[in-house]
Design an enzyme around this catalytic site. Structure first.
Site, PDB file in Angstrom:
ATOM      1  CG  ASN A  11      38.150  11.558  42.564  1.00  0.00           C
ATOM      2  OD1 ASN A  11      37.906  12.601  42.090  1.00  0.00           O
ATOM      3  ND2 ASN A  11      37.356  10.999  43.602  1.00  0.00           N
TER       4      ASN A  11
ATOM      5  CB  ALA B 228      34.828  19.651  39.363  1.00  0.00           C
TER       6      ALA B 228
ATOM      7  N   GLY C 129       0.788  -1.461  -0.010  1.00  0.00           N
ATOM      8  CA  GLY C 129       0.057   0.076   0.110  1.00  0.00           C
ATOM      9  C   GLY C 129       0.979   1.089  -0.094  1.00  0.00           C
TER      10      GLY C 129
ATOM     11  NE  ARG D  92      -5.970   7.093   5.006  1.00  0.00           N
ATOM     12  CZ  ARG D  92      -7.027   6.162   5.665  1.00  0.00           C
ATOM     13  NH1 ARG D  92      -7.800   6.606   6.445  1.00  0.00           N
ATOM     14  NH2 ARG D  92      -7.025   4.932   5.116  1.00  0.00           N
TER      15      ARG D  92
END
Length: 482
Positions: free
Chosen positions: A387, A390, A18, A22
């Site tokens: 570690n 930041a 198909g 739509r």
């Protein structure tokens, strides 16, 4: 082995030709997804549950896209091309042309009914065999059957006399609530002969597969319907509104199944789980969680809120908060987030940590190692217990190629450092905060890679003498001298 072969249906034909106009999409409708799988993939899965001798998919609109996708998900399937959209009867005729003549059953199903299950198809085949009918039709009863073909029964209400399309219904037939789902089991020879008899004598000028029912009845053969209580299995996708509705329903079923298996889902309405996801017992999913692809969550882990994981493996007891991740591994007891971005190749070890506003890519972070916050960690190996302070940047790209940074076991990288790859910080070493590291660091060393601080007296008075800054400085100087 012989019993298994004798139980197979001869063929399954999936109608997927198909246009799907739509959907308003450049992609074939069959490639749009429900619960993480394409519509066509759902159809193939249901068909494969029957273990058919042959599986053929009839393609037409956007056939190149559909065929390429089919080659990925079901290389065993055959394709047949419907050159012109001349109705379902013509589509099945094209499908049968790709198959050898068979005396067995032919199952015809649709490519856009994603909730249809293999179990339902198996029940349909079982009923067909039990009654010895020429055709068995999957049907459902709807409160509003508008748009569907109606099942018209004989006067005694037992057998199906015909299927009448909505546009061809009489006013009386339009009130019938039992609808045709477009899914059938046919006796092979009856199907072939019935298709050969089709004419386009209808409002649309098409060849209706449903007219094979009339043919079978006129030949004195039996036709029954199998009424399915679960109407969702018969629902097709024609536009994006229906696509969303089926996604919601499919997801509701997945979530409920996992809840009954021991998973806590705090807010099912905002939790999305693909069919391919696997969850352990006592997993907790918080609101806004989306688990996609081949994601696996081990027992006791907590995911969310506001987290999307695609093809991610999460270990037992891990916690992942407000995170986006793909193709990553998170170890047992590890913590991730909030606001973390795990890109492909990320591996976080047991009890490791990736914290707030951290982005990782192709990074192996060892057991107990921590990358707590505000860091880009790409192309890196971070050893056990290390570690990362930041604001650290793993500078992995020089504009031409990418290189790897290695951080040794239990080493410490101070905040706001830049690690210019390739560079190695050996086991048990320190990097001072604010360093721009370009050379390797040996075990036990402290690396300091920054200019010595120099304070210039009188600079603010000379260069910024007319500012509030100088006013504040002068007041402070005066106060010190008082």
């Amino acid at each position: 082995m012989t019993e298994q072969v004798s139980g197979q249906v001869a063929a399954v034909v999936i109608l997927a030709a198909g246009a799907g106009t739509r959907m308003r999409s450049t992609r074939s409708k069959l490639l749009h997804a429900v619960a993480g799988q394409s519509l066509l993939s759902h159809a193939v899965d249901a068909a494969d549950a029957l273990a058919p001798q042959r599986l053929v998919v009839v393609v037409g609109h956007e056939r190149e896209q559909v065929a390429a996708h089919l080659a990925e998900i079901a290389p065993h399937a055959l394709t047949a091309v419907q050159e012109q959209q001349r109705g379902t009867g013509d589509a099945v005729r094209c499908g049968l042309a790709a198959l050898e003549a068979s005396e067995g059953e032919v199952v015809v199903t649709m490519g856009d009914v994603p909730l249809l299950t293999g179990e339902t198809l198996a029940e349909l085949v079982s009923q067909h065999r039990a009654t010895g009918d020429a055709v068995t039709i999957l049907s459902s009863e709807l409160d509003d059957p508008t748009g569907y073909g109606r099942i018209v029964r004989d006067d005694d209400g037992d057998q199906v006399a015909a299927i009448v399309e909505q546009r061809d219904c009489t006013p009386e037939q339009a009130t019938i609530r039992e609808i045709n789902a477009g899914i059938y089991v046919f006796d092979g020879p009856v199907l072939r002969d019935g298709l050969a008899s089709l004419t386009a004598d209808n409002d649309q000028g098409e060849l209706y597969l449903t007219d094979v029912v009339r043919f079978a009845r006129s030949a004195g053969r039996g036709v029954h319907s199998h009424v399915l209580e679960d109407r969702w299995q018969t629902e097709g996708v024609n536009d994006r509104v229906q696509l969303a509705a089926l996604n919601r329903e499919y997801n509701r079923r997945i979530v409920e199944e996992w809840q009954r298996a021991g998973v806590t889902v705090v807010d099912p309405a905002t939790t999305w789980i693909h069919a391919s996801v696997d969850l352990g017992t006592d997993v907790t999913l918080l609101p806004g969680t989306s688990l996609e692809g081949a994601t696996t969550i081990a027992a006791g882990a907590t995911i969310g809120p506001d987290t999307t994981l695609t093809d991610v493996e999460v270990g037992e007891g891990a916690t992942v908060i407000r995170t986006h991740g793909s193709l990553a591994v998170i170890g047992d007891g590890a913590t991730v987030g909030p606001y973390s971005f795990l890109r492909p190749g990320t591996q976080l070890g047991v009890r490791g940590k990736i914290g707030a506003f951290v982005e990782t890519k192709n990074a192996v972070i060892g057991d107990g190692a921590k990358v707590p916050h505000l860091t880009y960690c790409g192309d890196a190996e971070v050893g056990e217990g290390a570690n990362i302070g930041a604001g650290t940047i793993f500078a992995n790209y020089d504009g031409v190629s990418k290189s790897t940074t290695v951080i040794g076991r239990h080493s410490f990288v101070g905040s706001n450092s830049v690690l210019v790859a390739p560079v190695t910080v050996a086991d048990g070493s320190y990097v001072a905060a604010g360093s721009a590291l370009t050379d390797d660091v040996d075990p036990g060393q402290l690396a300091i890679a920054r200019a010595r601080q120099r304070n210039i007296p009188g600079w603010v008075e000379t260069r910024r003498g007319d500012t509030r800054t100088w006013q504040a400085a002068r007041e402070a100087i005066n106060n010190e001298g008082a």
